[in-house]
Design an enzyme around this catalytic site. Structure first.
Site, PDB file in Angstrom:
ATOM      1  N   ASN A 242     -50.318-108.002  39.237  1.00 29.77           N
ATOM      2  CA  ASN A 242     -51.658-108.421  38.597  1.00 29.77           C
ATOM      3  C   ASN A 242     -51.005-108.329  36.983  1.00 29.77           C
ATOM      4  O   ASN A 242     -50.930-107.230  36.268  1.00 29.77           O
ATOM      5  CB  ASN A 242     -52.802-107.375  38.649  1.00 29.77           C
TER       6      ASN A 242
ATOM      7  N   LYS B  62     -53.089-109.405  34.590  1.00 27.06           N
ATOM      8  CA  LYS B  62     -54.059-109.188  33.420  1.00 27.06           C
ATOM      9  C   LYS B  62     -53.892-110.112  32.344  1.00 27.06           C
ATOM     10  O   LYS B  62     -53.469-111.283  32.487  1.00 27.06           O
ATOM     11  CB  LYS B  62     -53.980-107.790  32.956  1.00 27.06           C
TER      12      LYS B  62
ATOM     13  N   HIS C 164     -61.871-105.455  40.529  1.00 25.54           N
ATOM     14  CA  HIS C 164     -60.899-104.747  39.673  1.00 25.54           C
ATOM     15  C   HIS C 164     -61.624-103.868  38.834  1.00 25.54           C
ATOM     16  O   HIS C 164     -62.847-104.235  38.181  1.00 25.54           O
ATOM     17  CB  HIS C 164     -59.978-105.681  39.177  1.00 25.54           C
TER      18      HIS C 164
ATOM     19  N   GLU D 181     -61.205-103.004  35.870  1.00 22.09           N
ATOM     20  CA  GLU D 181     -61.653-103.416  34.572  1.00 22.09           C
ATOM     21  C   GLU D 181     -62.596-104.388  34.602  1.00 22.09           C
ATOM     22  O   GLU D 181     -63.550-104.602  33.578  1.00 22.09           O
ATOM     23  CB  GLU D 181     -60.365-104.176  33.863  1.00 22.09           C
TER      24      GLU D 181
ATOM     25  N   GLU E 123     -57.523 -98.302  43.945  1.00 18.00           N
ATOM     26  CA  GLU E 123     -56.820 -98.148  42.607  1.00 18.00           C
ATOM     27  C   GLU E 123     -57.845 -97.235  41.803  1.00 18.00           C
ATOM     28  O   GLU E 123     -58.671 -97.638  41.073  1.00 18.00           O
ATOM     29  CB  GLU E 123     -57.186 -99.534  41.753  1.00 18.00           C
TER      30      GLU E 123
ATOM     31  N   GLY F 270     -52.804 -97.865  34.344  1.00 18.68           N
ATOM     32  CA  GLY F 270     -52.217 -97.990  33.036  1.00 18.68           C
ATOM     33  C   GLY F 270     -52.029 -96.754  32.424  1.00 18.68           C
ATOM     34  O   GLY F 270     -51.722 -96.735  31.002  1.00 18.68           O
TER      35      GLY F 270
ATOM     36  N   SER G 131     -50.225 -97.409  37.996  1.00 20.27           N
ATOM     37  CA  SER G 131     -48.940 -96.772  37.530  1.00 20.27           C
ATOM     38  C   SER G 131     -47.930 -96.927  38.570  1.00 20.27           C
ATOM     39  O   SER G 131     -47.303 -95.937  38.651  1.00 20.27           O
ATOM     40  CB  SER G 131     -49.171 -95.516  37.009  1.00 20.27           C
TER      41      SER G 131
HETATM   42  P1  PGA Z   1     -51.119-100.522  36.167  1.00 17.49           P
HETATM   43  O1  PGA Z   1     -52.082-101.608  36.665  1.00 17.49           O
HETATM   44  O2  PGA Z   1     -49.982-100.803  37.355  1.00 17.49           O
HETATM   45  O3  PGA Z   1     -50.543-100.908  34.988  1.00 17.49           O
HETATM   46  O4  PGA Z   1     -51.340 -99.092  36.017  1.00 17.49           O
HETATM   47  C1  PGA Z   1     -52.509-101.739  38.020  1.00 17.49           C
HETATM   48  C2  PGA Z   1     -53.638-102.547  38.040  1.00 17.49           C
HETATM   49  O5  PGA Z   1     -54.684-102.244  37.255  1.00 17.49           O
HETATM   50  O6  PGA Z   1     -53.715-103.491  39.129  1.00 17.49           O
END
Ligand code: PGA
Length: 251
Positions: A7, A9, A93, A95, A165, A171, A211
């Protein structure tokens, strides 16, 4: 078969996106023992699709509109994603849920629209740190899963995947332990068994995200009930994403 998805983003530019995709295509484009997908920003989908032509790496959008078409300024429809060669869409997601206020009802409508447009859906669920500390993880992710799948027929399950997640792991550099991931995945699998049949629940891929990096991916993906991973930051560079791909269990 395990599934490794990237992903992106709101990251990368045209040049770096195409360079990344060409490295992935070269090194992993013909893997038959693993499913691989990338989720670039909308504006790069068309070009990334062309670059992936002839490879087995799949493509998806990071979101889509719940409406079919019309006066929805700034939105992108599921049919448009299909039109430029995307086979998948990421929905729910964290976010989108937390920064843009997407509700379970909106996500459910998007799932329906995406499936009826012929897309495959990766439905994301996850609890916040506060919810985990309040011992509400199962209640939260169970409710998100049930809401997202409301109205999804058993016949469409082969076009669905789930990504667990935990919001506190996205992140942050703090990934869930294999035990935490396994526990949540087993719970989600149980919810799926109740909604469908145990065999159908076993057939659904549940990916872990938050992560994930080359150093922890192999261990996470070997954990019971973890069928792959959804990778954010570490999917932005060929070396780290390929490291994760190389660590995935093979068929
Ligand atoms: P990250 O994000 O691997 O940077 O923690 C994962 C995601 O939000 O899909």
């Amino acid at each position: 078969m395990h599934f490794v998805a990237g992903n992106w983003k709101m990251n990368l530019d045209r040049k770096s996106a195409l360079a990344l995709v060409s490295a992935l295509r070269e090194r992993a484009g013909q893997r038959t023992d693993l499913e691989i997908a990338v989720f670039p920003p909308f504006v790069y989908l068309d070009e990334v699709a062309r670059s992936l032509a002839g490879s087995r790496i799949q493509l998806g959008g990071q979101n889509c509109c719940d409406e079919e078409k019309g006066a929805f300024t700034g939105e992108v429809s599921a049919a448009m994603l299909r039109d430029v060669g995307a086979g998948w869409v990421l929905l729910g997601h964290s976010e989108r849920r937390h920064l843009y206020g997407e509700s379970d009802a909106l996500i459910q409508a998007k799932v329906q629209r995406a499936l009826s447009s012929g897309l495959r859906v990766m439905l994301c669920v996850g609890e916040t740190l506060g919810e985990r500390e309040a011992k509400r993880t199962e209640a939260v992710i169970g409710a998100q899963l049930k809401a997202g799948l409301q109205g999804v027929k058993a016949a469409d399950l082969d076009r669905m995947a789930v990504a667990y997640e935990p919001v506190w792991a996205i992140g942050t550099g703090v990934n869930a332990t294999t035990a935490q991931a396994s526990e949540a995945h087993a719970y989600l699998r149980g919810v799926l068994s109740g909604l469908y049949t145990p065999a159908q629940a076993r057939g659904m891929r549940i990916l872990y995200g938050g992560s994930v990096k080359a150093a922890n991916a192999a261990e996470l993906m070997r954990a019971p009930d973890v069928d792959g991973c959804l990778v954010g930051g570490a999917s932005l560079e060929a070396s780290s994403f390929l490291g994760i791909i190389d660590g995935a269990p093979r068929l």
